[in-house]
Design a protein around this motif. Structure first.
Motif, PDB file in Angstrom:
ATOM      1  N   ASN A 121       0.705  -1.077   0.027  1.00  8.82           N
ATOM      2  CA  ASN A 121       0.070   0.021  -0.001  1.00  8.82           C
ATOM      3  C   ASN A 121       0.835   1.318   0.089  1.00  8.82           C
ATOM      4  OD1 ASN A 121      -2.333  -1.424   0.025  1.00  8.82           O
ATOM      5  ND2 ASN A 121      -2.544  -1.481   2.346  1.00  8.82           N
ATOM      6  N   GLY A 122       0.231   2.327  -0.899  1.00  4.79           N
ATOM      7  CA  GLY A 122       1.309   3.480  -0.977  1.00  4.79           C
ATOM      8  C   GLY A 122       2.450   3.225  -1.776  1.00  4.79           C
ATOM      9  N   SER A 123       2.714   2.243  -2.362  1.00  6.42           N
ATOM     10  CA  SER A 123       3.781   1.978  -3.389  1.00  6.42           C
ATOM     11  C   SER A 123       3.531   2.765  -4.847  1.00  6.42           C
ATOM     12  CB  SER A 123       4.004   0.723  -3.697  1.00  6.42           C
ATOM     13  OG  SER A 123       2.899  -0.107  -4.232  1.00  6.42           O
ATOM     14  N   GLY A 124       2.322   3.197  -5.132  1.00  6.76           N
ATOM     15  CA  GLY A 124       2.001   3.832  -6.343  1.00  6.76           C
ATOM     16  C   GLY A 124       1.347   2.977  -7.347  1.00  6.76           C
ATOM     17  N   LYS A 125       0.731   2.010  -7.057  1.00  8.73           N
ATOM     18  CA  LYS A 125       0.078   1.072  -8.055  1.00  8.73           C
ATOM     19  C   LYS A 125      -1.248   1.538  -8.584  1.00  8.73           C
ATOM     20  CE  LYS A 125      -0.910  -2.413  -5.199  1.00  8.73           C
ATOM     21  NZ  LYS A 125      -0.762  -1.815  -3.954  1.00  8.73           N
ATOM     22  N   SER A 126      -2.187   2.144  -7.937  1.00  2.63           N
ATOM     23  CA  SER A 126      -3.451   2.859  -8.594  1.00  2.63           C
ATOM     24  C   SER A 126      -2.941   4.079  -9.057  1.00  2.63           C
ATOM     25  CB  SER A 126      -4.399   3.197  -7.174  1.00  2.63           C
ATOM     26  OG  SER A 126      -4.595   1.841  -6.520  1.00  2.63           O
ATOM     27  N   THR A 127      -1.998   4.765  -8.859  1.00  5.70           N
ATOM     28  CA  THR A 127      -1.556   5.928  -9.571  1.00  5.70           C
ATOM     29  C   THR A 127      -1.135   5.689 -10.726  1.00  5.70           C
ATOM     30  OG1 THR A 127      -1.176   7.083  -7.459  1.00  5.70           O
ATOM     31  CG2 THR A 127      -0.128   8.045  -9.443  1.00  5.70           C
ATOM     32  N   LEU A 128      -0.279   4.812 -10.870  1.00  2.49           N
ATOM     33  CA  LEU A 128       0.324   3.898 -12.295  1.00  2.49           C
ATOM     34  C   LEU A 128      -1.005   3.635 -13.292  1.00  2.49           C
ATOM     35  CD1 LEU A 128       2.646   3.483 -14.117  1.00  2.49           C
ATOM     36  CD2 LEU A 128       2.953   1.123 -12.934  1.00  2.49           C
ATOM     37  N   GLU A 170      -7.251  -3.462  -7.963  1.00  2.00           N
ATOM     38  CA  GLU A 170      -7.361  -4.357  -6.623  1.00  2.00           C
ATOM     39  C   GLU A 170      -8.615  -5.001  -6.717  1.00  2.00           C
ATOM     40  OE1 GLU A 170      -5.200  -5.343  -4.565  1.00  2.00           O
ATOM     41  OE2 GLU A 170      -3.744  -3.550  -4.478  1.00  2.00           O
ATOM     42  N   PRO A 171      -8.847  -5.627  -7.917  1.00  3.62           N
ATOM     43  CA  PRO A 171     -10.312  -6.300  -8.343  1.00  3.62           C
ATOM     44  C   PRO A 171     -10.598  -7.348  -6.992  1.00  3.62           C
ATOM     45  CG  PRO A 171      -8.743  -7.186  -9.620  1.00  3.62           C
ATOM     46  CD  PRO A 171      -7.832  -6.054  -9.018  1.00  3.62           C
ATOM     47  N   LEU A 172      -9.625  -7.848  -6.434  1.00  4.54           N
ATOM     48  CA  LEU A 172      -9.769  -9.108  -5.496  1.00  4.54           C
ATOM     49  C   LEU A 172     -10.052  -8.674  -4.002  1.00  4.54           C
ATOM     50  CD1 LEU A 172      -7.322 -11.773  -6.838  1.00  4.54           C
ATOM     51  CD2 LEU A 172      -9.866 -11.271  -7.669  1.00  4.54           C
ATOM     52  N   SER A 173      -9.583  -7.431  -3.597  1.00  4.05           N
ATOM     53  CA  SER A 173      -9.626  -6.725  -2.429  1.00  4.05           C
ATOM     54  C   SER A 173     -11.095  -7.002  -1.637  1.00  4.05           C
ATOM     55  CB  SER A 173      -9.528  -5.247  -2.401  1.00  4.05           C
ATOM     56  OG  SER A 173      -9.502  -4.574  -0.955  1.00  4.05           O
ATOM     57  N   GLY A 174     -10.810  -7.868  -0.412  1.00  2.00           N
ATOM     58  CA  GLY A 174     -11.889  -7.870   0.534  1.00  2.00           C
ATOM     59  C   GLY A 174     -12.876  -9.012  -0.017  1.00  2.00           C
ATOM     60  N   LEU A 175     -12.672  -9.688  -0.916  1.00  2.00           N
ATOM     61  CA  LEU A 175     -13.378 -10.728  -1.444  1.00  2.00           C
ATOM     62  C   LEU A 175     -12.986 -12.192  -0.704  1.00  2.00           C
ATOM     63  CD1 LEU A 175     -13.484  -9.955  -5.376  1.00  2.00           C
ATOM     64  CD2 LEU A 175     -14.797  -9.396  -3.399  1.00  2.00           C
ATOM     65  N   ASP A 176     -13.810 -13.055  -0.763  1.00  5.09           N
ATOM     66  CA  ASP A 176     -13.656 -14.463  -0.197  1.00  5.09           C
ATOM     67  C   ASP A 176     -12.777 -15.187  -1.238  1.00  5.09           C
ATOM     68  OD1 ASP A 176     -15.536 -16.193  -1.683  1.00  5.09           O
ATOM     69  OD2 ASP A 176     -16.876 -14.705  -0.570  1.00  5.09           O
ATOM     70  N   LEU A 181      -4.321  -5.100 -17.336  1.00  6.15           N
ATOM     71  CA  LEU A 181      -3.554  -4.672 -16.337  1.00  6.15           C
ATOM     72  C   LEU A 181      -4.213  -4.763 -14.985  1.00  6.15           C
ATOM     73  CD1 LEU A 181      -2.189  -3.411 -19.054  1.00  6.15           C
ATOM     74  CD2 LEU A 181      -1.026  -1.700 -17.539  1.00  6.15           C
ATOM     75  N   VAL A 182      -3.728  -5.336 -13.977  1.00  9.67           N
ATOM     76  CA  VAL A 182      -4.346  -5.520 -12.806  1.00  9.67           C
ATOM     77  C   VAL A 182      -3.257  -5.061 -11.540  1.00  9.67           C
ATOM     78  CG1 VAL A 182      -5.070  -7.243 -11.101  1.00  9.67           C
ATOM     79  CG2 VAL A 182      -5.358  -7.428 -13.671  1.00  9.67           C
ATOM     80  N   ALA A 183      -3.638  -4.188 -10.897  1.00  7.26           N
ATOM     81  CA  ALA A 183      -3.129  -3.720  -9.620  1.00  7.26           C
ATOM     82  C   ALA A 183      -3.392  -4.844  -8.414  1.00  7.26           C
ATOM     83  CB  ALA A 183      -3.132  -2.447  -9.309  1.00  7.26           C
ATOM     84  N   CYS A 184      -2.377  -5.499  -7.862  1.00  9.80           N
ATOM     85  CA  CYS A 184      -2.791  -6.207  -6.978  1.00  9.80           C
ATOM     86  C   CYS A 184      -1.691  -6.712  -5.808  1.00  9.80           C
ATOM     87  CB  CYS A 184      -3.019  -7.808  -7.715  1.00  9.80           C
ATOM     88  SG  CYS A 184      -3.480  -9.298  -6.768  1.00  9.80           S
ATOM     89  N   HIS A 185      -1.990  -6.568  -4.719  1.00  5.54           N
ATOM     90  CA  HIS A 185      -0.938  -7.004  -3.595  1.00  5.54           C
ATOM     91  C   HIS A 185      -0.805  -8.400  -3.092  1.00  5.54           C
ATOM     92  CE1 HIS A 185      -4.554  -6.290  -0.913  1.00  5.54           C
ATOM     93  NE2 HIS A 185      -3.772  -7.270  -0.169  1.00  5.54           N
ATOM     94  N   ILE A 233       7.079  -4.913 -10.091  1.00  6.35           N
ATOM     95  CA  ILE A 233       6.848  -4.650  -8.759  1.00  6.35           C
ATOM     96  C   ILE A 233       7.369  -3.113  -8.210  1.00  6.35           C
ATOM     97  CG2 ILE A 233       7.769  -5.584  -6.694  1.00  6.35           C
ATOM     98  CD1 ILE A 233       8.264  -8.252  -7.936  1.00  6.35           C
ATOM     99  N   LEU A 234       6.504  -2.503  -7.518  1.00  3.52           N
ATOM    100  CA  LEU A 234       6.758  -1.222  -7.196  1.00  3.52           C
ATOM    101  C   LEU A 234       7.382  -1.202  -5.585  1.00  3.52           C
ATOM    102  CD1 LEU A 234       4.030   0.883  -8.442  1.00  3.52           C
ATOM    103  CD2 LEU A 234       6.235   0.423  -9.738  1.00  3.52           C
ATOM    104  N   GLY A 235       8.225  -0.695  -5.474  1.00  6.33           N
ATOM    105  CA  GLY A 235       8.903  -0.787  -3.631  1.00  6.33           C
ATOM    106  C   GLY A 235       9.281   0.521  -3.615  1.00  6.33           C
ATOM    107  N   ASP A 236      10.015   0.385  -2.192  1.00 10.84           N
ATOM    108  CA  ASP A 236      10.328   1.807  -1.612  1.00 10.84           C
ATOM    109  C   ASP A 236      11.455   2.330  -2.414  1.00 10.84           C
ATOM    110  OD1 ASP A 236       8.532   1.312   0.236  1.00 10.84           O
ATOM    111  OD2 ASP A 236       9.732   0.143   1.568  1.00 10.84           O
TER     112      ASP A 236
END
Length: 281
Positions: free
Chosen positions: A38-45, A151-157, A179-183, A197-200
């Motif tokens: 979180n915060g690495s810039g996936k959504s922004t990219l 993050e299409p899978l966020s919060g899903l079972d 293209l999928v942003a996914c952690h 992979i986006l990192g620090d």
């Protein structure tokens, strides 16, 4: 392989720098996964690639003038009172589709996403997974060239995640570029072609699923006393080792990135000494 988007040396800053000097290409028919904390810039990219926001520095080149890009945000609105069929119809009309086109398209999507029995129910009564499906369905109405999913899978079972991954696999078979942003580290490995992979640190790396690539490319170059900071912004550099007291650099790179890295070395004044492949250990 046909390139649809070419991004060069992207940097994005808000109060902090999310990423810098990031270069990548988006190719027709591939599934590209963007991973990172979180915060690495996936959504922004994703938003930059979609044209929703602009990079602080860098360029985006879309290789087709009529390229259609659809973007699905992480969170679908909770309080939509339309039924699924009504919502898709109105969204399609906003996108300029005709009534006959929409009738066929909506029926096809409801079948594909296994929501035929829910078409007359209000969306606000749906589970999060069902709402996520409706969000993807509306993005597919106009048959885009590229589908961007945040993050299409966020919060899903687990079962719903499996269901959505299966749907994306079918879209890939149909030739869709995704293209999928996914952690989640273990998700999409069965369908992904490449990942970033986006990192620090200002280092991005691309990969293929295990077993897809049997070798890596080894590049040896005379640095000619040039600074090599530009290598931190090029995806695909696995390892680098200075030799001969730093006058020569040995690079271990992924095959898909070798042409891009060779060009960057030459443009920055380095002389290529050797190029060969080595088998994976």
């Amino acid at each position: 392989m046909t390139t649809l988007i070419e991004a060069q040396e992207l940097t994005k800053k808000y109060s902090v720098r999310l990423f810098s000097n990031l270069s990548l290409s988006v190719n027709h028919g591939e599934v590209l996964v963007i991973r990172g904390n979180n915060g690495s810039g996936k959504s922004t990219l994703l938003k930059i690639l979609a044209g929703i926001t602009e990079p602080t520095h860098g360029t985006i080149k879309r290789m087709k003038p009529d390229l259609i890009i659809s973007y699905v945000p992480e969170k679908f609105p909770d309080d939509i009172r339309f039924t699924a069929k009504q919502y898709l119809y109105h969204m399609g009309r906003i996108q300029g589709l005709t009534k006959p086109e929409l009738q066929d398209r909506i029926s096809s999507l409801l079948r594909q996403f296994r929501l035929e029995s829910e078409h007359a129910n209000a969306i606000h009564t749906f589970s999060k997974g069902m709402k996520q499906k409706v969000g993807i369905m509306q993005a597919l109405l106009a048959k885009p060239d590229i589908l961007l999913l945040d993050e299409p899978l966020s919060g899903l079972d687990t079962g719903t995640q499996d269901d959505l991954e299966s749907i994306l696999y079918q879209l890939k078979l149909d030739g869709m570029t995704i293209l999928v942003a996914c952690h989640e580290q273990k998700r999409f490995n069965s369908i992904v072609d490449r990942g970033i992979i986006l990192g620090d640190q200002p280092i991005q790396s691309e990969y293929y699923p295990a077993g897809e690539l049997p070798h890596r490319v080894i590049i040896q170059a005379d640095t000619n006393a040039q600074k090599l900071d530009f290598l931190y912004g090029i995806a695909g550099v696995i390892d680098k080792e200075p030799i001969d007291d730093g006058d020569v650099i040995r690079l271990d790179v992924e095959p898909f990135a070798s042409d891009r890295i060779l060009l960057a070395l030459i443009q920055h004044g380095c002389s290529i000494q050797s190029l060969h492949t080595e088998s994976e250990k």
